[in-house]
Design an enzyme around this catalytic site. Sequence first.
Site, PDB file in Angstrom:
ATOM      1  N   ASN A   4      41.226  -6.346   0.451  1.00 35.00           N
ATOM      2  CA  ASN A   4      40.964  -6.145  -1.062  1.00 35.00           C
ATOM      3  C   ASN A   4      42.228  -6.290  -1.771  1.00 35.00           C
ATOM      4  O   ASN A   4      43.392  -5.493  -2.060  1.00 35.00           O
ATOM      5  CB  ASN A   4      40.625  -4.437  -0.950  1.00 35.00           C
ATOM      6  CG  ASN A   4      40.751  -4.073  -2.317  1.00 35.00           C
ATOM      7  OD1 ASN A   4      40.667  -4.544  -3.305  1.00 35.00           O
ATOM      8  ND2 ASN A   4      40.519  -2.527  -2.396  1.00 35.00           N
ATOM      9  N   ARG A  19      36.765  -7.819  -0.890  1.00 34.86           N
ATOM     10  CA  ARG A  19      36.047  -7.173  -2.010  1.00 34.86           C
ATOM     11  C   ARG A  19      36.302  -7.737  -3.190  1.00 34.86           C
ATOM     12  O   ARG A  19      37.181  -8.480  -3.451  1.00 34.86           O
ATOM     13  CB  ARG A  19      36.838  -5.731  -2.021  1.00 34.86           C
ATOM     14  CG  ARG A  19      36.359  -5.017  -3.362  1.00 34.86           C
ATOM     15  CD  ARG A  19      37.230  -3.764  -3.517  1.00 34.86           C
ATOM     16  NE  ARG A  19      36.812  -3.054  -4.627  1.00 34.86           N
ATOM     17  CZ  ARG A  19      37.577  -2.559  -5.618  1.00 34.86           C
ATOM     18  NH1 ARG A  19      38.754  -2.601  -5.471  1.00 34.86           N
ATOM     19  NH2 ARG A  19      37.107  -1.706  -6.476  1.00 34.86           N
ATOM     20  N   HIS A  22      32.125   0.841  -7.868  1.00 36.43           N
ATOM     21  CA  HIS A  22      32.172   1.794  -6.826  1.00 36.43           C
ATOM     22  C   HIS A  22      30.698   1.497  -6.035  1.00 36.43           C
ATOM     23  O   HIS A  22      30.574   2.368  -5.043  1.00 36.43           O
ATOM     24  CB  HIS A  22      32.066   2.993  -7.278  1.00 36.43           C
ATOM     25  CG  HIS A  22      33.536   3.363  -7.873  1.00 36.43           C
ATOM     26  ND1 HIS A  22      33.668   4.544  -8.767  1.00 36.43           N
ATOM     27  CD2 HIS A  22      34.939   3.153  -7.900  1.00 36.43           C
ATOM     28  CE1 HIS A  22      34.876   4.743  -9.270  1.00 36.43           C
ATOM     29  NE2 HIS A  22      35.616   3.748  -8.516  1.00 36.43           N
ATOM     30  N   ARG A  80      40.984   7.186 -18.048  1.00 33.42           N
ATOM     31  CA  ARG A  80      39.900   6.427 -18.999  1.00 33.42           C
ATOM     32  C   ARG A  80      39.153   7.678 -19.658  1.00 33.42           C
ATOM     33  O   ARG A  80      38.716   8.593 -19.098  1.00 33.42           O
ATOM     34  CB  ARG A  80      38.891   5.707 -18.147  1.00 33.42           C
ATOM     35  CG  ARG A  80      39.625   4.476 -17.365  1.00 33.42           C
ATOM     36  CD  ARG A  80      38.354   3.803 -16.624  1.00 33.42           C
ATOM     37  NE  ARG A  80      39.060   2.898 -15.606  1.00 33.42           N
ATOM     38  CZ  ARG A  80      39.021   2.657 -14.351  1.00 33.42           C
ATOM     39  NH1 ARG A  80      37.993   3.563 -13.970  1.00 33.42           N
ATOM     40  NH2 ARG A  80      39.281   1.622 -13.675  1.00 33.42           N
ATOM     41  N   GLU A 107      35.138   2.379   2.305  1.00 32.96           N
ATOM     42  CA  GLU A 107      34.755   1.106   1.793  1.00 32.96           C
ATOM     43  C   GLU A 107      35.210  -0.270   2.508  1.00 32.96           C
ATOM     44  O   GLU A 107      34.193  -0.949   2.535  1.00 32.96           O
ATOM     45  CB  GLU A 107      35.348   1.176  -0.005  1.00 32.96           C
ATOM     46  CG  GLU A 107      35.026   2.083  -0.727  1.00 32.96           C
ATOM     47  CD  GLU A 107      35.687   2.382  -1.992  1.00 32.96           C
ATOM     48  OE1 GLU A 107      36.677   2.534  -1.942  1.00 32.96           O
ATOM     49  OE2 GLU A 107      35.386   1.469  -2.901  1.00 32.96           O
TER      50      GLU A 107
END
Length: 403
Positions: free
Chosen positions: A7, A97, A186, A247, A390
């Site tokens: 990743n 990823r 996601h 955010r 993940e």
Amino acid sequence: MKVLVINSGSSSIKYRLFDMTDKTLMARGIIERIGISGSKLTHYREGGAEYRSGVEYRSEQEISDHGAAIGLIFAALTDAGHGAVKRAGEIDIIGHRVVHGGEIFSQPVLVDNIVKENIRQLAGLAPLHNPANLLGIEACERLIPGIRQVAVFDTAFHHTIPRRAYMYGIPYRYYEKYGIRKYGFHGTSHRYVSRRAAEMLGRPLKELKMISCHLGSGASITAVHGGCSVDTSMGFTPLEGVVMGTRSGDLDPAIVTFLMEKENLSPEEISGILNHRSGVFGLSGISSDFRDLDKAAADGNDMARLAMEVFVYRVRKYIGAYAAQLNGLDGLIFTAGLGENSPGIRSEICHGLDFLGISIDPEKNAIRGRETDISAPDSRVRILVIPTNEELMIADETLRALN
Ligand code: ADP
């Protein structure tokens, strides 16, 4: 079959090596501050069948770019003392990823020149992520020529979202010209937890209606019907949806132009405010981390309390909306940092949703980071805490691309 999962971010690379014959983790690590002073590698070789005990190895040295970083990862993985394989050639395949697959990639794919060119072109939609992902792929290619590599896209799980849910109400030509639509993110996490949920419930994924809440510093909610994403809260970028750590999440778009005018802000400046200085951090003025907010709220800080209330309120709105879109609900899943570790937030989110058949068991809810069914005996909807994985999902998807 040994699968290395990478990743690769703009200044860090996380990695995990799996033996997929029995899905065991062999080694994991992270390189931080690539190209910045104070770069370091933290590597951990797991104990288990082959090695009796795990070993941690740390090294601080200048790591100037992604190529150097990948070189160090292979050196750590093959080291006689703390390595997990004897030579890099024992690694069968590498799964990367990749954040944005746009409308092109709905499945994991074996990397070739065309795939690389597509990832490069999609950088317009993910300028911070896709170029870094590509750097990781190219560095591996140079170090182990001929190694098979697979790109696993964060957006791919959301390819099943219907057109009526992914289109925005703006002139259609902007979709045609710039690809402006909801993509969602996601995806690997939502895919992983929804599959695990079906296994935990002992029911076929095909017949389940679920809502998956990935609540980390970035947060997104996904409606999953029969194992397919049918709507998700993040949009064209990860800025849409619930209020997050830094955010803003959903807001009236007129606020953007209003603020730009009043404060004389450039596009970069307004984007910086909405991405990095908003959310619970901007609201509270304290922190983006819910542990800090929890503590401040307990000490009587009203702004910390407000930030948490706004967060919970927005998550509940999405759960209500998605339960309506799904026309029913079998499972509600909590995952990622906050979803896995905060009984308080889970309980506040579920409070007052009993009309939907959502009822939490306070004692079962008092857990952190463990797969648990936390629903009360009379809850119609099963409420599940599922730590996301993940990297394991990427390893699974990497093998799927081979078939
Ligand atoms: P990222 O999106 O960076 O991968 P994570 O999934 O690791 O984020 O989640 C990080 C967030 O999880 C932290 O900002 C914090 O708010 C929350 N978190 C982690 N552990 C706890 C905890 N024990 N209690 C409350 N919140 C937690």
